[in-house]
Write an enzyme that holds these catalytic residues in place. Structure first.
Site, PDB file in Angstrom:
ATOM      1  N   ASN A  25       0.872  -1.180   0.000  1.00  9.96           N
ATOM      2  CA  ASN A  25       0.000   0.000   0.000  1.00  9.96           C
ATOM      3  C   ASN A  25       0.906   1.227   0.000  1.00  9.96           C
ATOM      4  OD1 ASN A  25      -1.823   2.040   0.506  1.00  9.96           O
ATOM      5  ND2 ASN A  25      -2.327   1.377   2.597  1.00  9.96           N
ATOM      6  N   LYS A  27       0.103   4.253  -0.307  1.00  4.08           N
ATOM      7  CA  LYS A  27      -0.564   5.430   0.283  1.00  4.08           C
ATOM      8  C   LYS A  27      -0.346   6.673  -0.595  1.00  4.08           C
ATOM      9  CE  LYS A  27      -0.097   3.337   4.804  1.00  4.08           C
ATOM     10  NZ  LYS A  27      -0.130   3.500   6.222  1.00  4.08           N
ATOM     11  N   HIS A 113      -9.663   1.091   5.256  1.00  6.26           N
ATOM     12  CA  HIS A 113      -8.375   1.314   5.925  1.00  6.26           C
ATOM     13  C   HIS A 113      -8.592   2.279   7.092  1.00  6.26           C
ATOM     14  CE1 HIS A 113      -4.255   2.479   6.711  1.00  6.26           C
ATOM     15  NE2 HIS A 113      -3.873   1.413   6.015  1.00  6.26           N
ATOM     16  N   GLU A 115      -6.952   4.676   8.129  1.00 12.56           N
ATOM     17  CA  GLU A 115      -6.697   6.086   7.803  1.00 12.56           C
ATOM     18  C   GLU A 115      -7.919   6.721   7.137  1.00 12.56           C
ATOM     19  OE1 GLU A 115      -2.996   5.456   5.765  1.00 12.56           O
ATOM     20  OE2 GLU A 115      -2.016   5.038   7.670  1.00 12.56           O
ATOM     21  N   GLU A 183      -5.287  -5.233  10.795  1.00 12.41           N
ATOM     22  CA  GLU A 183      -4.319  -4.155  11.000  1.00 12.41           C
ATOM     23  C   GLU A 183      -4.640  -3.415  12.306  1.00 12.41           C
ATOM     24  OE1 GLU A 183      -2.364  -2.886   7.048  1.00 12.41           O
ATOM     25  OE2 GLU A 183      -4.038  -1.557   7.435  1.00 12.41           O
ATOM     26  N   GLY A 189       2.516   2.017  11.119  1.00 11.89           N
ATOM     27  CA  GLY A 189       3.548   3.045  11.035  1.00 11.89           C
ATOM     28  C   GLY A 189       4.230   3.380  12.359  1.00 11.89           C
ATOM     29  N   SER A 227       3.444  -2.132  10.502  1.00  8.82           N
ATOM     30  CA  SER A 227       4.878  -2.117  10.811  1.00  8.82           C
ATOM     31  C   SER A 227       5.605  -3.380  10.367  1.00  8.82           C
ATOM     32  CB  SER A 227       5.106  -1.863  12.305  1.00  8.82           C
ATOM     33  OG  SER A 227       4.674  -0.564  12.636  1.00  8.82           O
TER      34      SER A 227
HETATM   35  C1  PEP Z   1      -0.925   0.184   6.377  1.00 11.62           C
HETATM   36  O1  PEP Z   1      -1.190   1.348   6.649  1.00 11.62           O
HETATM   37  O2  PEP Z   1      -1.708  -0.517   5.703  1.00 11.62           O
HETATM   38  C2  PEP Z   1       0.333  -0.354   6.860  1.00 11.62           C
HETATM   39  C3  PEP Z   1       0.430  -1.626   6.982  1.00 11.62           C
HETATM   40  O3  PEP Z   1       1.320   0.560   7.139  1.00 11.62           O
HETATM   41  P1  PEP Z   1       2.793   0.277   7.728  1.00 11.62           P
HETATM   42  O4  PEP Z   1       3.291  -1.009   7.135  1.00 11.62           O
HETATM   43  O5  PEP Z   1       3.604   1.441   7.305  1.00 11.62           O
HETATM   44  O6  PEP Z   1       2.632   0.166   9.213  1.00 11.62           O
END
Ligand code: PEP
Length: 266
Positions: A25, A27, A113, A115, A183, A189, A227
């Protein structure tokens, strides 16, 4: 409560679903030139790969979908979008429909998601509608669910996951039409991950609930996201219930993402 799907799972889909999925992803990051460089870089590595690879999906931002598709179109790497609007067409300035996404080569779409739930106040009813519309258009939703830090601390994680699943999933779907990504909000992040036991507990719950409510539901791929790095990917992908990874930050670095891909176990 969702309905039992009447669709029979096609044989060719069963094999595909046993693979692990590594989904990047991107983003809202990068420029067109950077998207081109990343996509071409992955393509070159795929072409030179000496071992069977997992299913790889890249999810660039809207403006770069066509650019990335032109690079990947004859390769095994597939493309997804990061969101979809739940109407077919019309006066929705700035939004993008499922049909438009398939038209530019998307096979997947990230839905719900955290976000988007946070910045765009997306609720379960909207997310369910997006899943439904995506499936009807031939797009496979990657539904993101996960608990907040507070919910985890107060022992509500499993309850939250279970109710998100029930309210976000469409009424009827076939297992090969969906992907679920667990998630935890506090892991995105941040560099903080749940323990392997915590991940397995949630994944097990999701698989159990899906198998109770959807015919063949235990086959719906369940990914972990939050992460993920080149260093922790192998440990995650060795967990029995983890069918793949949704990767944010690390998917923007060619070498790191390639290491994550190479950690796949199926
Ligand atoms: C995400 O936002 O889908 C995600 C997995 O981000 P990160 O790997 O940067 O934590």
């Amino acid at each position: 409560m969702w309905l039992l799907s009447k669709n029979v799972l096609p044989e060719d889909k069963k094999e595909e679903m046993m693979q692990q999925y590594i989904i990047g992803n991107w983003k809202m990051n990068g420029t067109k030139a950077e998207a081109q460089k990343l996509a071409s870089g992955f393509l070159k590595r795929i072409q030179e790969a000496e071992r069977p690879l997992p299913k790889i999906v890249l999810c660039p931002s809207y403006p770069y979908l066509t650019t990335v598709f032109d690079i990947l179109k004859n390769s095994p790497i597939e493309m997804g979008a990061q969101d979809v609007f739940p109407e077919k067409s019309g006066p929705y300035t700035g939004d993008v429909s499922a049909i438009q996404l398939t038209d530019v080569g998307c096979k997947y779409v990230i839905v719900g998601h955290s976000e988007r739930r946070l910045h765009h106040k997306e609720d379960c009813a909207l997310i369910r509608k997006k899943n439904d519309v995506a499936i009807k258009a031939g797009l496979r939703p990657i539904l993101c669910i996960g608990e907040s830090a507070e919910e985890r601390k107060s022992g509500k994680a499993l309850h939250v996951i279970s109710s998100q699943l029930k309210s976000d999933l469409p009424e009827s779907f076939s297992p090969h039409e969906m992907i679920i990504a667990y998630e935890p909000l506090w892991a995105i992040g941040t560099g903080h991950l749940p323990s392997h036991e915590e991940i397995e507990e949630v994944m097990g719950l999701i698989k159990h609930e899906l198998s109770l409510h959807v015919s063949g539901g235990g086959l719906v791929p369940i990914l972990y996201g939050g992460s993920v790095t080149a260093e922790n990917a192998l440990g995650l992908l060795e967990l029995p219930h983890v069918d793949g990874l949704l990767v944010g930050g690390a998917s923007l670095k060619l070498d790191d993402f390639w290491d994550v891909i190479n950690a796949s176990q199926r």
